[in-house]
Scaffold this active site. Structure first.
Site, PDB file in Angstrom:
ATOM      1  N   ASP A  71     -21.864  66.824  24.342  1.00 37.90           N
ATOM      2  CA  ASP A  71     -23.271  67.228  24.398  1.00 37.90           C
ATOM      3  C   ASP A  71     -23.402  68.736  24.469  1.00 37.90           C
ATOM      4  O   ASP A  71     -24.297  69.334  23.883  1.00 37.90           O
ATOM      5  CB  ASP A  71     -23.920  66.677  25.662  1.00 37.90           C
TER       6      ASP A  71
ATOM      7  N   ASP B  70     -25.554  70.879  22.016  1.00 37.94           N
ATOM      8  CA  ASP B  70     -26.650  71.739  22.469  1.00 37.94           C
ATOM      9  C   ASP B  70     -26.450  73.172  22.012  1.00 37.94           C
ATOM     10  O   ASP B  70     -27.403  73.879  21.689  1.00 37.94           O
ATOM     11  CB  ASP B  70     -26.759  71.706  23.993  1.00 37.94           C
TER      12      ASP B  70
ATOM     13  N   GLU C 162     -34.050  66.044  41.036  1.00 41.26           N
ATOM     14  CA  GLU C 162     -33.523  64.690  40.824  1.00 41.26           C
ATOM     15  C   GLU C 162     -32.229  64.777  40.051  1.00 41.26           C
ATOM     16  O   GLU C 162     -31.981  65.756  39.363  1.00 41.26           O
ATOM     17  CB  GLU C 162     -34.502  63.873  39.958  1.00 41.26           C
TER      18      GLU C 162
ATOM     19  N   LYS D 164     -29.983  63.872  36.879  1.00 41.37           N
ATOM     20  CA  LYS D 164     -30.269  63.535  35.487  1.00 41.37           C
ATOM     21  C   LYS D 164     -29.281  62.449  35.079  1.00 41.37           C
ATOM     22  O   LYS D 164     -28.090  62.701  34.927  1.00 41.37           O
ATOM     23  CB  LYS D 164     -30.122  64.770  34.591  1.00 41.37           C
TER      24      LYS D 164
ATOM     25  N   ASP E 282     -27.364  59.819  32.878  1.00 42.42           N
ATOM     26  CA  ASP E 282     -26.930  59.930  31.490  1.00 42.42           C
ATOM     27  C   ASP E 282     -26.807  58.545  30.855  1.00 42.42           C
ATOM     28  O   ASP E 282     -25.725  58.020  30.667  1.00 42.42           O
ATOM     29  CB  ASP E 282     -25.578  60.654  31.462  1.00 42.42           C
TER      30      ASP E 282
ATOM     31  N   ARG F  57     -37.137  54.724  23.809  1.00 46.69           N
ATOM     32  CA  ARG F  57     -37.788  55.979  23.481  1.00 46.69           C
ATOM     33  C   ARG F  57     -38.110  56.078  21.988  1.00 46.69           C
ATOM     34  O   ARG F  57     -39.145  56.587  21.592  1.00 46.69           O
ATOM     35  CB  ARG F  57     -36.851  57.127  23.856  1.00 46.69           C
TER      36      ARG F  57
ATOM     37  N   GLU G  98     -34.159  55.350  33.283  1.00 47.19           N
ATOM     38  CA  GLU G  98     -32.944  55.394  32.486  1.00 47.19           C
ATOM     39  C   GLU G  98     -32.213  54.076  32.669  1.00 47.19           C
ATOM     40  O   GLU G  98     -32.144  53.556  33.780  1.00 47.19           O
ATOM     41  CB  GLU G  98     -32.094  56.566  33.007  1.00 47.19           C
TER      42      GLU G  98
ATOM     43  N   TYR H 293     -37.558  57.250  37.169  1.00 44.02           N
ATOM     44  CA  TYR H 293     -37.801  58.654  37.537  1.00 44.02           C
ATOM     45  C   TYR H 293     -39.207  59.175  37.239  1.00 44.02           C
ATOM     46  O   TYR H 293     -39.481  60.351  37.442  1.00 44.02           O
ATOM     47  CB  TYR H 293     -36.762  59.577  36.890  1.00 44.02           C
TER      48      TYR H 293
ATOM     49  N   LYS I 176     -28.103  71.384  33.074  1.00 42.98           N
ATOM     50  CA  LYS I 176     -26.990  70.481  32.764  1.00 42.98           C
ATOM     51  C   LYS I 176     -25.663  71.029  33.270  1.00 42.98           C
ATOM     52  O   LYS I 176     -25.392  72.216  33.155  1.00 42.98           O
ATOM     53  CB  LYS I 176     -26.941  70.212  31.262  1.00 42.98           C
TER      54      LYS I 176
ATOM     55  N   CYS J  58       3.677  54.028   8.336  1.00 40.77           N
ATOM     56  CA  CYS J  58       3.577  53.355   9.624  1.00 40.77           C
ATOM     57  C   CYS J  58       4.752  53.783  10.515  1.00 40.77           C
ATOM     58  O   CYS J  58       5.902  53.698  10.091  1.00 40.77           O
ATOM     59  CB  CYS J  58       3.582  51.845   9.416  1.00 40.77           C
TER      60      CYS J  58
ATOM     61  N   CYS K 193       7.095  50.413  10.954  1.00 43.96           N
ATOM     62  CA  CYS K 193       7.829  49.710   9.897  1.00 43.96           C
ATOM     63  C   CYS K 193       8.008  50.570   8.650  1.00 43.96           C
ATOM     64  O   CYS K 193       8.691  50.171   7.716  1.00 43.96           O
ATOM     65  CB  CYS K 193       7.118  48.417   9.530  1.00 43.96           C
TER      66      CYS K 193
ATOM     67  N   CYS L 217      -1.915  49.895   8.639  1.00 41.96           N
ATOM     68  CA  CYS L 217      -0.614  49.548   8.082  1.00 41.96           C
ATOM     69  C   CYS L 217      -0.804  48.204   7.380  1.00 41.96           C
ATOM     70  O   CYS L 217      -1.193  47.229   8.016  1.00 41.96           O
ATOM     71  CB  CYS L 217       0.420  49.421   9.195  1.00 41.96           C
TER      72      CYS L 217
ATOM     73  N   CYS M  43       5.610  44.067   9.796  1.00 43.43           N
ATOM     74  CA  CYS M  43       5.565  45.146  10.787  1.00 43.43           C
ATOM     75  C   CYS M  43       5.751  44.537  12.195  1.00 43.43           C
ATOM     76  O   CYS M  43       4.883  43.799  12.671  1.00 43.43           O
ATOM     77  CB  CYS M  43       4.224  45.863  10.675  1.00 43.43           C
TER      78      CYS M  43
HETATM   79  S1  IVH Z   1     -38.022  63.212  33.249  1.00 43.60           S
HETATM   80  C1  IVH Z   1     -41.320  64.485  30.381  1.00 43.60           C
HETATM   81  N1  IVH Z   1     -36.092  62.700  34.964  1.00 43.60           N
HETATM   82  O1  IVH Z   1     -33.271  62.918  30.171  1.00 43.60           O
HETATM   83  C2  IVH Z   1     -40.203  64.265  31.302  1.00 43.60           C
HETATM   84  N2  IVH Z   1     -35.611  62.448  32.656  1.00 43.60           N
HETATM   85  O2  IVH Z   1     -33.705  65.194  28.249  1.00 43.60           O
HETATM   86  C3  IVH Z   1     -39.391  63.097  30.931  1.00 43.60           C
HETATM   87  N3  IVH Z   1     -33.363  61.651  32.175  1.00 43.60           N
HETATM   88  O3  IVH Z   1     -35.452  61.385  27.903  1.00 43.60           O
HETATM   89  C4  IVH Z   1     -38.086  62.998  31.502  1.00 43.60           C
HETATM   90  N4  IVH Z   1     -32.689  61.481  34.272  1.00 43.60           N
HETATM   91  O4  IVH Z   1     -33.935  59.883  29.271  1.00 43.60           O
HETATM   92  C5  IVH Z   1     -36.450  62.751  33.664  1.00 43.60           C
HETATM   93  N5  IVH Z   1     -34.517  62.213  36.605  1.00 43.60           N
HETATM   94  C6  IVH Z   1     -34.859  62.278  35.314  1.00 43.60           C
HETATM   95  C7  IVH Z   1     -33.974  61.931  34.281  1.00 43.60           C
HETATM   96  C8  IVH Z   1     -34.383  62.041  32.958  1.00 43.60           C
HETATM   97  C9  IVH Z   1     -32.359  61.317  33.004  1.00 43.60           C
HETATM   98  C10 IVH Z   1     -33.288  61.621  30.693  1.00 43.60           C
HETATM   99  C11 IVH Z   1     -34.457  60.930  30.048  1.00 43.60           C
HETATM  100  C12 IVH Z   1     -35.081  61.949  29.118  1.00 43.60           C
HETATM  101  C13 IVH Z   1     -33.993  62.945  28.956  1.00 43.60           C
HETATM  102  C14 IVH Z   1     -34.611  64.308  28.726  1.00 43.60           C
END
Ligand code: IVH
Length: 668
Positions: free
Chosen positions: A32, A36, A111, A113, A115, A134, A171, A223, A310, A407, A410, A425, A431
């Protein structure tokens, strides 16, 4: 030096490909962080050269995860994404921007995040009405049936003053423990393992079979709460109330009143997150007051009241010593990098996965290169980049890594099918690794359940006693008792368990013989559609692909298998020894051709039987199941709360909608 135009072109092409790898194939080849970085680079160039804007640039279209098999639903509130940063300075910039813009006191909620894959849960009068992915942010897939199987998504909310209409955003995640178990199973089936729990979660959510979904133990983390009549004006308080209604809101959220507190939270969780049962990739920082959120508003893509910080994936740098190639039981070749041992997130890393030839070429790997290894959401670390500068000074630089052409076991020349990334193979009959691998698969518990381990298989193979699984049925006591470290008891036990395997059902035998891509479920589908091996071995491509869940890839693999005289002989020998190659009479008695030629779409939930039971009844009685309504659909078997889009489409196409009573009457 490339022109800006060329650079933009290249970046767009790369990002489109990475989006495809991620969203469609669920097999990303870069982290990621790298994604990014590329996206940032492109955003910057596009800002610098506005004349080079393109409506199809990856910067304007975030990848969509819409698949065809689910009804699509418009989101009542769009599902925005978040502005991402890896820099603490940018978090401070965000904080100061909010301060300047609001000109009043404010509080921040921090909070984790999570994944995974995002979901919108719609509750009406406290009942779970719908769950939507989404998608492209405006429309997503209706995955309600699958989400209903997730244990910590309440079907009914408990509590006082629950608003009539509520959307809870969260999530969907796969905990590490379930992820490991699924990948182990996929590897046994020689299916590509999921790269990380996130891909496994989004892949699972899109499965057509909700029973499989249920078995995978997904979890939800909520969330955000949306609606017109929310309980309070504070995001934090609303989430706390949501928790009391039964939703899974993490207790790690924290209300902060200063930037220092925000950084404290970041630093604490950067370390502590490793002890969590699920993957997190950062921290989300939100303004707490909903009124202040509204005043700050949104840009076209992101809310101005939130930012995601991140975590950097953990990286180490080490030397690539060699590349080894492993052969699986179906001949698939997996390249593995041998590394100079290096410490990475608490474990010593010696090997890394290299996926396939394309992945190796895109890194331009040389033996002796200093490489970056990364452990993001993956268990097996991967090589993400080469330190090109180090290469110039290196005295240890060896040859460019070129994918093996023979291979390692073999010596047969490897093949790579068009449109496939993997090498194979082709010497399936000669083999040794493939032969032994097939025997190992044949005896597993879920297949023939014969109690013999890989070491004994090796020994019997080396002594020339077995060359395929059918040879097991020819083994005699005197062959075994004279083997090293074998006594009479262990020999007798083995012979007994081989004898017992003759009563294993046809469905399981079909799985055991190890046809590529024919796992447990596929074997079952095939056995019901073709109740004995003669019918199956003579089936045409069209007949095979008309069976539910059998696509081109599986059909071609079956045609290949049955056109090989060696495999046909193998089956004949197993049959001669008494192994089952037809469905039992009991099962056949419950089958008919009453639904021959009819295609059904099942929608909604039922009272008398489960969805899966209805699917099975359709199959057993000669009918076909389909996931989506089309001109080819003959009947819709509708339960409670059938999807409105499906109903509308059915009416438009004039398709008959029947309930479960009418369906059962068709069979009686
Ligand atoms: S808030 C408008 N809170 O991250 C705000 N998102 O990059 C909406 N995600 O699509 C998101 N943990 O799938 C929010 N504590 C959290 C999150 C969270 C994971 C994900 C979510 C979102 C993506 C945004």
């Amino acid at each position: 030096m490339k022109s800006a135009e060329e650079k933009i072109e290249l970046l767009r092409k790369q990002l489109h490909q990475h989006n495809y790898n991620y969203y469609v194939l669920s097999q990303p080849v870069i982290s990621d962080y790298e994604f990014d970085k590329l996206m940032h680079e492109l955003l910057e160039l596009e800002e610098q050269y506005p004349n080079l804007q393109d409506p199809n640039s990856p910067t304007v279209r975030v990848g969509s995860d819409i698949s065809n098999d689910f009804d699509q639903i418009s989101h009542h509130y769009p599902m925005l994404s978040l502005q991402n940063t890896y820099s603490e300075a940018e978090v401070a910039d965000f904080y100061n921007r909010v301060k300047k813009s609001l000109k009043e006191d404010f509080e921040i909620v921090c909070e984790l995040k999570y994944d995974g894959t995002s979901i919108s849960l719609i509750y009406e009068e406290g009942k779970l009405k719908r769950a939507v992915t989404r998608g492209d942010g405006r429309r997503g897939d209706d995955v309600t049936q699958n989400v209903r199987t997730i244990r910590n998504v309440p079907l009914l909310l408990k509590g006082e003053n629950i608003p009539e209409y509520l959307e809870l955003r969260g999530e969907i995640l796969l905990p590490w423990s379930s992820f490991d178990a699924i990948n182990k199973e996929r590897e046994e089936q020689e299916e590509a393992p999921f790269a990380n729990p996130r891909n496994a979660a989004s892949g699972t959510l899109k499965l057509l079979n909700s029973r499989v979904v249920a078995s995978r133990r997904l979890e939800s983390y909520i969330y955000n709460m949306l609606g017109e009549e929310l309980p309070t004006n504070s995001h934090y308080d609303n989430l706390t109330i949501a928790r009391s209604w039964g939703l899974n809101v993490s207790d790690t959220l924290k209300r902060c009143t200063s930037l220092d507190e925000v950084f404290e939270f970041i630093n604490y969780w950067n370390l502590e997150r490793k002890n969590l049962p699920v993957t997190t990739d950062g921290i989300v920082i939100k303004v707490d007051s909903l009124i202040q959120q509204r005043n700050l508003g949104n840009t076209s893509k992101f809310p101005r009241w939130s930012i995601a910080y991140k975590f950097n994936a953990e990286q180490a740098i080490t030397r690539l010593e060699s590349v080894a190639y492993q052969v699986g039981r179906t001949g698939a070749i997996t390249p593995v990098a041998n590394l100079e041992p290096v410490l990475l997130s608490g474990t010593t890393v010696r090997r890394a996965s290299l996926y396939n030839e394309d992945a190796i070429n895109s890194l331009d790997l040389h033996i002796g290169d200093m490489v970056y290894v990364e452990k993001g959401g993956e268990i097996i670390p991967k090589i993400t980049a080469v330190d090109i500068d180090a290469r110039e000074q290196s005295l240890m630089l060896g040859d460019k890594v070129r994918f093996a052409n023979i291979c390692p076991d073999c010596g047969a020349k490897l093949i790579r099918n068009e449109d496939e990334a993997a090498h194979y193979c082709p010497n399936s009959e000669g083999c040794p690794t493939q032969i032994k691998g097939r025997i190992e698969h044949f005896v597993t518990r879920k297949a023939m359940n014969i109690t013999i381990g890989p070491e004994s298989i090796n020994l019997l193979f080396d002594k020339g006693l077995i060359n395929d699984a059918a040879d097991l049925y020819q083994l005699k006591l005197e062959d075994l008792v004279n083997l090293d470290r074998w006594g009479e008891t262990s020999a007798k036990n083995l012979l007994q368990s081989i004898e017992k395997s003759k009563s294993v059902s046809y469905e399981r035998v079909l799985h055991a013989i190890g046809i590529r891509y024919v796992g447990e479920t596929v074997a079952q589908k095939l056995a019901h559609a073709f109740p004995n091996i003669e019918l199956l071995s003579k089936a045409t491509f069209e007949q095979l692909t008309s069976v539910e869940e059998i696509g081109d890839r599986i059909a071609n693999s079956l045609l290949d298998y049955f056109s090989n005289t060696k495999f046909k002989e193998f089956i004949d020998r197993l049959k001669m020894h008494g192994v089952q190659f037809e469905l039992s009479d009991d099962l056949i008695a419950s089958m008919s051709d009453k639904l021959e030629g009819m295609t059904f779409v099942i929608s909604g939930t039922f009272n008398l039987h489960s969805r899966d039971e209805y699917k099975e009844m359709i199959l057993k009685n000669g009918g076909k199941n389909s996931g989506s309504v089309s001109k080819k659909t003959d009947f819709i078997l509708a339960g409670n709360n059938m999807g409105p889009t499906k109903l509308e489409k059915a009416n438009k196409l004039g398709i008959k909608v029947i309930d479960e009573i009418a369906f059962l009457e068709m069979l009686s």
